[in-house]
Design an enzyme around this catalytic site. Structure first.
Site, PDB file in Angstrom:
ATOM      1  N   GLY A 134       0.788  -1.226   0.000  1.00 17.37           N
ATOM      2  CA  GLY A 134       0.000   0.000   0.000  1.00 17.37           C
ATOM      3  C   GLY A 134       0.820   1.275   0.000  1.00 17.37           C
ATOM      4  NE  ARG A 191      -5.724   8.941  -6.444  1.00 22.60           N
ATOM      5  CZ  ARG A 191      -5.601   7.910  -7.272  1.00 22.60           C
ATOM      6  NH1 ARG A 191      -4.922   8.049  -8.398  1.00 22.60           N
ATOM      7  NH2 ARG A 191      -6.156   6.753  -7.004  1.00 22.60           N
ATOM      8  CG  ASP A 268      -8.994  -1.832 -12.526  1.00 26.62           C
ATOM      9  OD1 ASP A 268      -8.976  -2.588 -13.506  1.00 26.62           O
ATOM     10  OD2 ASP A 268      -7.961  -1.478 -11.918  1.00 26.62           O
TER      11      ASP A 268
END
Length: 513
Positions: A134, A191, A268
């Site tokens: 991650g 973001r 995706d």
């Protein structure tokens, strides 16, 4: 920063997993899982987008906000989460996916009522990390921070970047997937977007047979992000799909206009709002090549090559249509809408090219002209951006060899010069038929063709400088990308140096970019 005003309507609307468990696992019948970002104890700010922060309602940055920018020391009432989605990757069904290294803080509303989602990327593992950690490295974080702002100022729909910070830890990555992992500096970006909803969110609900939840998600999306849809019943879902098709086609045309290659157009990675999202092994195109892909993972098939992006968008919309069929329940409508996509896309694409060339409008004979142009660009290996910059400057007395050879990635011989001269003669003939003035024609070109694009070799140099503790180039690139239709720094308006032709992380990249 006004982080205490970040709301979380998505969590209140849909079923989720509130266990705060970051372990990778399936989470059926839910759209999100709560998860806490990793703790980073030595963050260091690299860049902060003050204008964007003010615009979306977060306000000015203060030193005490640094921990928030990497996801640490959050307010007690903030429930951070990652969303689940599915998707087709490189043409194959991949099953459950999700935000593997993205964690949502929630939604901020500015003084004008505009809502914006705020999301960390690289702040730690989630249930959807698929055996990964991650984290994000400086390399990929700089690339996303700069390109998302570059695309915004180019006028291309995109997610945006609020901040870029070191985490203070190292992350191990195998940049070319060749068995040579190395430690790299870790980083986190924040973001923003109106929404991060993707085609894959709808595909997941369809795949799980959760038709009621699928309809709830459609209703939520239409109500919050498609105010232009005022119809009701099944018609509003049809209007929604038509709108998504149009937005997606328009986005592809913009990519072709500026020479952007996404590199990994899985379903995706497709925004339901028609935004450019998930900047991985992307590239702004140097030499014009319809078969160019910047993604080493996409070889040898080149599924996501520059020239195929419209076709792949169409394919992805077919998959979205399949997911929405239980709600829309009209196969003829879906098939006809998808057929219309191709017609709309190519007409919009050719109208865009007309502006790049300074034509007054699309004429029947322009199709052949554009085909000839594509052949010339590829044979002479002309730089996509610099070719149009030079085209704006030609006069009747221009020495075409001298004028265009500096923007070619091959040496001109007599045959190539003759082909260039023939094409320019065709171009001048077409301009002669314009119903607009030369000044109006030039204005069209200057507002359509950027002077500055964020080339991979510039990003490579910038990343190297930041890694060594310098930020001068970052500052210059930021200034240049904010004014892409001006030539603020002539040294950036040059073709890629040959020394970078085979540099890993420059000419081509992996999905670990």
């Amino acid at each position: 920063m006004n982080i205490e005003h970040i709301g979380q309507p998505f969590l209140k609307k849909f079923p989720g997993d509130f266990s705060n468990n970051p372990l990778q696992r399936n989470t059926p019948k839910v759209l999100f899982a709560t998860v806490k970002p990793a703790e980073f104890y030595k963050p260091h700010l690299i860049a902060f987008n003050e204008a964007l922060s003010e615009e979306i309602g977060l306000g000015k940055f203060e030193e005490k906000d640094l921990n928030f920018l990497v996801g640490s020391q959050l307010p007690n009432n903030m429930q951070t989460y990652a969303t689940a989605y599915a998707g087709h990757q490189f043409g194959n069904w991949a099953g459950q996916l999700g935000d593997g290294r993205a964690i949502l803080a929630g939604e901020i509303t500015n003084a004008n009522g505009k809502k914006t989602e705020v999301q960390w990327k690289g702040a730690g593992a989630t249930p959807y990390s698929r055996r990964a950690d991650g984290r994000a490295v400086l390399r990929s974080s700089v690339r996303e921070y700069l390109i998302s702002e570059a695309m915004y100022h180019l006028g291309v729909p995109t997610t945006r970047a609020l901040s870029l910070a070191f985490t203070g830890e190292d992350v191990i990555r195998d940049i070319m997937y060749n068995g040579n992992p190395q430690y790299e500096k870790g980083a986190v970006i924040i973001r923003t977007a109106e929404s991060f909803l993707r085609f894959g969110h709808f595909e997941l609900m369809f795949a799980q047979g959760e038709h009621k939840l699928l309809q709830d998600l459609l209703d939520f999306t239409i109500e919050n992000y498609f105010p232009e849809i005022v119809s009701s019943g099944h018609q509003k879902y049809k209007d929604f799909f038509e709108n998504v098709c149009t937005r997606t086609a328009d986005l592809m045309v913009e990519w072709f206009r500026v020479g952007f290659v996404h590199g990994v157009m899985n379903t995706d990675n497709m925004s339901i709002l028609g935004l450019t999202i998930d900047y991985g092994p992307y590239s702004m195109m140097d030499e014009y090549n319809l078969n160019f892909t910047p993604n080493t993972t996409d070889l040898p098939g080149r599924r996501y090559a520059f020239g195929k992006q419209g076709q792949i968008a169409h394919w992805n919309l077919w998959k979205l249509a399949n997911a929405l069929q239980p709600i829309i329940n009209d196969e003829n409508f879906l098939e006809n809408t998808l057929k219309d996509f191709g017609i709309y896309f190519w007409e919009a694409h050719d109208k865009m090219l007309c502006k790049k060339f300074g034509f007054d409008g699309l004429k029947k004979e322009d199709a052949e002209f554009f085909t000839n142009w594509q052949g010339l660009m590829q044979e002479l290996q002309l730089d996509h951006t610099l070719f149009f910059n030079q085209l704006e400057k030609i006069t009747p007395d221009t020495d075409l060899n001298e004028h265009f050879s500096p923007v070619a990635y091959t040496v001109f011989n007599e045959e190539k010069i003759n082909k260039l001269e023939d094409f320019i003669e065709q171009y001048r003939s077409r301009l002669h038929s314009n119903s607009i003035s030369k000044q109006e024609s030039l204005k069209l070109m200057e507002t359509t063709n950027p002077k500055f694009i964020l080339r991979n070799y510039l990003l490579y140099e910038c990343i190297e400088e930041i890694s060594s503790g310098k930020t001068e180039m970052l500052v210059k690139l930021t200034q240049a990308l904010e004014h892409p239709y001006q030539e603020l720094f002539p040294e950036f308006s040059k073709k890629r140096p040959s020394s970078y032709n085979n540099t890993a992380g420059c000419s081509t990249l992996s999905c670990s970019s």
